[in-house]
Motif scaffolding. Structure first.
Motif, short mmCIF file in Angstrom:
data_model
loop_
_atom_site.label_atom_id
_atom_site.label_comp_id
_atom_site.label_asym_id
_atom_site.label_seq_id
_atom_site.Cartn_x
_atom_site.Cartn_y
_atom_site.Cartn_z
N ASN A 43 0.82 -1.20 0.00
CA ASN A 43 0.00 0.00 0.00
C ASN A 43 0.86 1.26 0.00
O ASN A 43 0.61 2.19 -0.76
N ASN A 44 1.87 1.26 0.86
CA ASN A 44 2.76 2.41 0.90
C ASN A 44 3.43 2.62 -0.45
O ASN A 44 3.52 3.74 -0.95
N PHE A 45 3.89 1.53 -0.99
CA PHE A 45 4.61 1.58 -2.26
C PHE A 45 3.71 2.12 -3.36
O PHE A 45 4.09 3.01 -4.12
N ILE A 46 2.52 1.61 -3.40
CA ILE A 46 1.56 2.03 -4.41
C ILE A 46 1.23 3.51 -4.24
O ILE A 46 1.21 4.28 -5.19
N SER A 76 2.95 5.89 -2.86
CA SER A 76 3.97 6.91 -3.13
C SER A 76 4.77 6.72 -4.41
O SER A 76 5.48 7.61 -4.81
N PHE A 77 4.71 5.56 -5.03
CA PHE A 77 5.50 5.39 -6.25
C PHE A 77 4.69 5.07 -7.50
O PHE A 77 4.58 5.89 -8.40
N THR A 78 4.15 3.87 -7.53
CA THR A 78 3.62 3.44 -8.83
C THR A 78 2.13 3.69 -9.01
O THR A 78 1.65 3.72 -10.12
N GLY A 79 1.40 3.84 -7.90
CA GLY A 79 -0.04 3.83 -8.04
C GLY A 79 -0.48 2.39 -8.23
O GLY A 79 0.34 1.49 -8.39
N SER A 80 -1.79 2.18 -8.22
CA SER A 80 -2.29 0.81 -8.40
C SER A 80 -1.99 0.33 -9.80
O SER A 80 -1.64 -0.82 -10.02
N LEU A 81 -2.16 1.24 -10.73
CA LEU A 81 -1.97 0.92 -12.15
C LEU A 81 -1.32 2.11 -12.82
O LEU A 81 -1.41 3.23 -12.33
N GLN A 82 -0.66 1.84 -13.94
CA GLN A 82 -0.21 2.95 -14.77
C GLN A 82 -0.58 2.66 -16.21
O GLN A 82 -0.46 1.52 -16.66
N PRO A 98 1.30 20.14 -10.71
CA PRO A 98 1.61 20.48 -9.32
C PRO A 98 0.43 20.33 -8.37
O PRO A 98 0.61 19.98 -7.21
N VAL A 99 -0.77 20.57 -8.86
CA VAL A 99 -1.93 20.49 -7.98
C VAL A 99 -2.37 19.03 -7.82
O VAL A 99 -2.54 18.54 -6.69
N ARG A 100 -2.50 18.35 -8.92
CA ARG A 100 -3.01 16.98 -8.82
C ARG A 100 -2.01 16.02 -8.20
O ARG A 100 -2.39 15.02 -7.60
N GLU A 101 -0.74 16.35 -8.33
CA GLU A 101 0.27 15.49 -7.73
C GLU A 101 0.15 15.45 -6.20
O GLU A 101 0.61 14.52 -5.55
N LYS A 102 -0.52 16.47 -5.64
CA LYS A 102 -0.70 16.49 -4.18
C LYS A 102 -1.50 15.28 -3.70
O LYS A 102 -1.36 14.85 -2.56
N ASN A 103 -2.34 14.75 -4.60
CA ASN A 103 -3.11 13.56 -4.21
C ASN A 103 -2.27 12.29 -4.26
O ASN A 103 -2.71 11.23 -3.87
N PHE A 104 -1.06 12.44 -4.82
CA PHE A 104 -0.29 11.23 -5.02
C PHE A 104 1.04 11.30 -4.27
O PHE A 104 1.07 11.06 -3.07
N SER A 105 2.11 11.67 -4.91
CA SER A 105 3.40 11.64 -4.21
C SER A 105 3.63 12.91 -3.37
O SER A 105 4.49 12.94 -2.51
N ASP A 106 2.85 13.94 -3.64
CA ASP A 106 2.86 15.19 -2.89
C ASP A 106 4.26 15.75 -2.60
O ASP A 106 4.71 15.77 -1.46
N PRO A 107 4.95 16.23 -3.63
CA PRO A 107 6.31 16.76 -3.43
C PRO A 107 6.35 17.98 -2.52
O PRO A 107 7.39 18.26 -1.90
N LEU A 139 0.34 7.52 -16.91
CA LEU A 139 -0.82 8.04 -16.22
C LEU A 139 -1.00 7.13 -15.00
O LEU A 139 -1.24 5.93 -15.13
N VAL A 140 -0.83 7.72 -13.82
CA VAL A 140 -0.91 6.92 -12.60
C VAL A 140 -2.37 6.84 -12.16
O VAL A 140 -3.03 7.85 -12.01
#
Ligand SMILES: Nc1ncnc2c1ncn2[C@@H]1O[C@H](COP(=O)(O)OP(=O)(O)O)[C@@H](O)[C@H]1O
Lengths: 473, 230
Positions: free
Chosen positions: A49-52, A54-60, A121-130, A283-284
């Motif tokens: 779960n952590n990996f998904i 912050s890195f790959t997402g469930s699917l790409q 920059p905005v949508r990435e906040k839902n994912f890896s959130d730099p 596309l993550v």
């Protein structure tokens, strides 16, 4: 039936000690197996779960050749309609575009090969959130000197600050953790320390033409916020790509490997730089939960939507086959260990059965002689064997339930380097147990199989029983 | 009325290197309500003969007919049911199911006969009272003396209302007093219930109680006498 059960139950306790020992061995095997499996599976899930997340997402979604050749040439056209369609798939919670490539970066006489990740920059906040990784505090020589000169903090606190010289922090909590001040000192001196260590930093605006640079890379290039760097590389279909990019912020990546060579920019800036108008490399896709079944279903649904057949959805484990194999391998060795454990337990049960049969041979003879059908006798012995397995099984499972529940909600907290690394990644350094699942019920299947195997022997003995021989004792 | 008929019965064991003619050309009839003792020295073939009569073993040749049924015509599972409903057994020792009480042991055979709970209980209590164990209904075999255990076995043998009761050396492990007591009970039941008893022994005191004495030697019938019990 009731009578058969009664006789079986009483037979079970004819040799109380032996039954208790056998049941206890089944009990401990089941208990140990359940707890061990629960921890194993729980930590895999946690890790995945952590990996998904912050890195790959469930699917790409990628070009089909991108996995083996991560080149810009295998990018694809990204449109709002593709995104909307994928968002419409059941259980999809977010879709995050990435454009990733490699380039050279230079500042002054220093040059280095780096990875470029272009994001929204905005949508990435839902994912890896730099944004959460932006360096907020930095313990530099100057900061320590200033703090010392100000004379506002006592010697022991200053020592602790010095001990972390060169470190950068993305959060106050992390800084406090590493300074390890006691509560009083913390309250009194942290504001003072922050005054000297706080550094200006910025994130990317929606259509920013600037970049974020990873901390170690920035110090190698000797650049800071407000400086500019030159990027040089190859763009889409081999065109040369050059540009000057102002540094908007410094981010601290937990993995030194990544921290040495990462540049983040916006997708429009990257598309312009690489001359890849309207293109992205992946596309993550994130789902509501990470069960394999859900991921597989979502994958096939998304693939149905994609009109261009060279674009395909890949699951996190297809994207990271090595991680997946490691988990599988670890899991299998866990299962193998339990197999050995159960194998030993089986011989315990079988020994009990052997003794039982030899002790009762004459009794079996008497029963068949006076008129009991062999099948009835077999049923009694089978019931007895099932009870023998069931006692240990039921108590083993019952005993494990509170532990699994407790450690699911209050997981064991990890300490040490691994824990620090996990926390750096923004993960909880915990080891939760897996909630009740097939692994739990499997113990019943295994114990059931052992009992069935062990029961074959007495049943065959009864089937072949010769009355007069059995009566001789 | 004839309950049991043996004609030219032979049993030859070939298993060992030497052929053993354990039962040799035995032809015998048993009538209802007989109280018969089979005697003979050890190794004379008493057990083998009783096993054949009880349908626990098959003769090499000859016929055994019980109440019109030829035992050799029955399949293994039919034979078990036949024994259940036609023959009562008392063995030398360890007759009973150790985890069941006296009452349950006697009821057990009636349970195998699928009798109702009420019927089972009534008959079991009645018989245990008859063998003098009315006060030990709820004792398990381990809590009873050897003689008492044999009495429970007799009660059980009788419970299923068999055509006859076979007892292979039922007193072999009993002391004098228990031996007398058991024989008295068997005799009483023979008398009161008109139950046929066939038992074996090599004990002269036991032989004296029988009404008919069949002497076996080397597998053959040496003599077959009717006597006044003394
Ligand atoms: N299963 C067997 N295999 C071979 N010989 C046997 C077997 N059972 C009994 N015998 C032999 O048959 C003879 C009769 O034995 P048995 O019926 O036990 O005599 P008794 O009961 O009078 O002591 C003996 O010589 C014995 O050794």
């Amino acid at each position: 039936m009731k009578e058969e059960f009664k006789i079986a139950w009483r037979n079970l306790w004819r040799n109380r000690r032996r039954t208790l020992i056998t049941s206890a061995s089944v009990f401990f095997a089941v208990f140990f197996a359940v707890i061990m499996r629960s921890y194993q599976l729980g930590s895999y899930d946690h890790m995945i779960n952590n990996f998904i997340e912050s890195f790959t997402g469930s699917l790409q979604v990628q070009h089909e050749k991108y996995q083996d050749n991560p080149l810009l040439d295998y990018s694809f056209d990204y449109t709002d309609s593709t995104e909307a369609a994928i968002l419409g798939v059941e259980d999809v919670v977010s879709v995050t575009p990435h454009l990733e490539s490699f380039t050279l970066v230079s500042s002054g006489t220093l040059t280095k090969g780096v990875a470029v990740i272009a994001i929204d920059p905005v949508r990435e906040k839902n994912f890896s959130d730099p944004e959460t990784k932006l360096v907020k505090y930095r313990i530099t020589e100057d900061a320590v000197k200033g703090l010392n000169d100000s004379g506002t903090v006592p010697e022991d606190v200053l020592e602790k600050v010095k001990g972390n010289l060169g470190r950068a922090y993305s959060s106050l909590a992390r800084l406090e953790l590493e300074l390890d001040l006691d509560n009083d000192d913390g309250e009194r001196f942290i504001p003072e320390i922050l005054k000297w260590t706080e550094v200006p930093n910025g994130y990317l605006a929606q259509d920013d033409d600037g970049i974020l640079v990873s901390d170690r890379l920035a110090s190698y290039l000797k650049v800071g916020v407000g400086d500019s760097v030159i990027l040089m590389g190859q763009g889409y279909h081999g065109v040369s790509a050059n540009g000057i990019f102002p540094v908007r912020g410094i981010i601290k990546m937990p993995s030194p490997d990544i921290d040495n060579k990462l540049i983040i920019m916006t997708i429009p800036a990257a598309q312009k730089f690489f001359d890849a108008e309207g293109k992205i490399t992946s596309l993550v896709v994130n789902l509501t939960d990470q069960s394999n079944r859900l991921i597989k279903t979502a994958k096939s649904r998304i693939n149905l939507l994609l009109k261009d057949k060279s674009i395909t959805a890949r699951t996190w484990y297809e994207l990271n086959p090595i991680l997946y194999q490691q988990i599988q391998g670890d899991s299998q060795s866990g299962v193998a260990m339990l197999g050995i454990l159960y194998f030993i337990i089986f011989f315990g049960i079988f020994g009990t059965v052997l003794m039982m049969v030899s002790e009762r041979k004459r009794e079996f003879g008497v029963l068949v002689a006076i008129g009991m059908q062999r099948n009835k006798l077999k049923r009694i012995v089978t019931t007895e064997m099932m009870l023998l397995g069931a006692i240990g099984l039921v108590f083993g499972l019952l005993a494990s339930v509170p532990l699994i529940m407790y450690f699911h909600y209050f997981p064991i907290i990890l300490k040490g380097d691994l824990a620090n690394m996990m926390e750096d990644w923004g993960w909880d350094a915990v080891m939760p147990t897996a909630w009740f699942g097939p692994y739990f019920y499997w113990q019943a299947v295994v114990v059931g199989l052992m009992v069935v195997l062990a029961t074959i022997y007495p049943l065959r003995k009864i089937g072949r029983l010769k009355e007069i021989e059995a009566l001789k004792g | 009325m004839k309950v049991l008929e043996l004609t030219h019965v032979n049993k030859i064991y070939n298993s060992t290197e030497v052929k053993v003619h354990a039962v040799n050309e035995v032809t015998l009839d048993f009538m209802e309500a007989e109280f018969t003792c089979i005697v003979g020295p050890s190794g004379s073939g008493k057990t083998t003969l009783l096993n054949l009569i009880g349908g626990l073993d098959m003769p090499t040749s000859g016929e055994i007919v019980i109440g019109g049924t030829n035992l050799s015509k029955l399949k293994s599972s039919q034979l078990i049911d036949f024994r259940l409903n036609n023959i009562g057994f008392v063995f030398q020792s360890y007759n009973l199911i150790p985890v069941l009480t006296s009452l349950e042991n006697v009821e057990f055979i009636l349970l195998l006969q699928k009798k109702t709970k009420a019927e089972r209980q009534q008959r079991a209590i009645e018989l245990l009272t008859q063998v003098g164990l009315g006060d030990k209904l709820h004792k398990r075999p381990g809590e009873l003396s050897g003689g008492e255990q044999q009495r429970v076995a007799v009660a059980r043998a009788l419970a299923s209302r068999p055509r006859f009761i076979l007892a292979d050396e039922p007193t072999a492990n009993l002391d004098t007093k228990s031996t007398e007591n058991l024989l008295e009970i068997m005799e009483k039941l023979n008398h009161e219930e008109s139950m046929t008893f066939i038992f074996s022994t090599h004990d002269a005191r036991v032989v004296n109680k029988a009404h008919r004495v069949i002497t076996i030697e080397d597998g053959g019938v040496k003599s077959d006498l009717v006597q006044q019990p003394h």
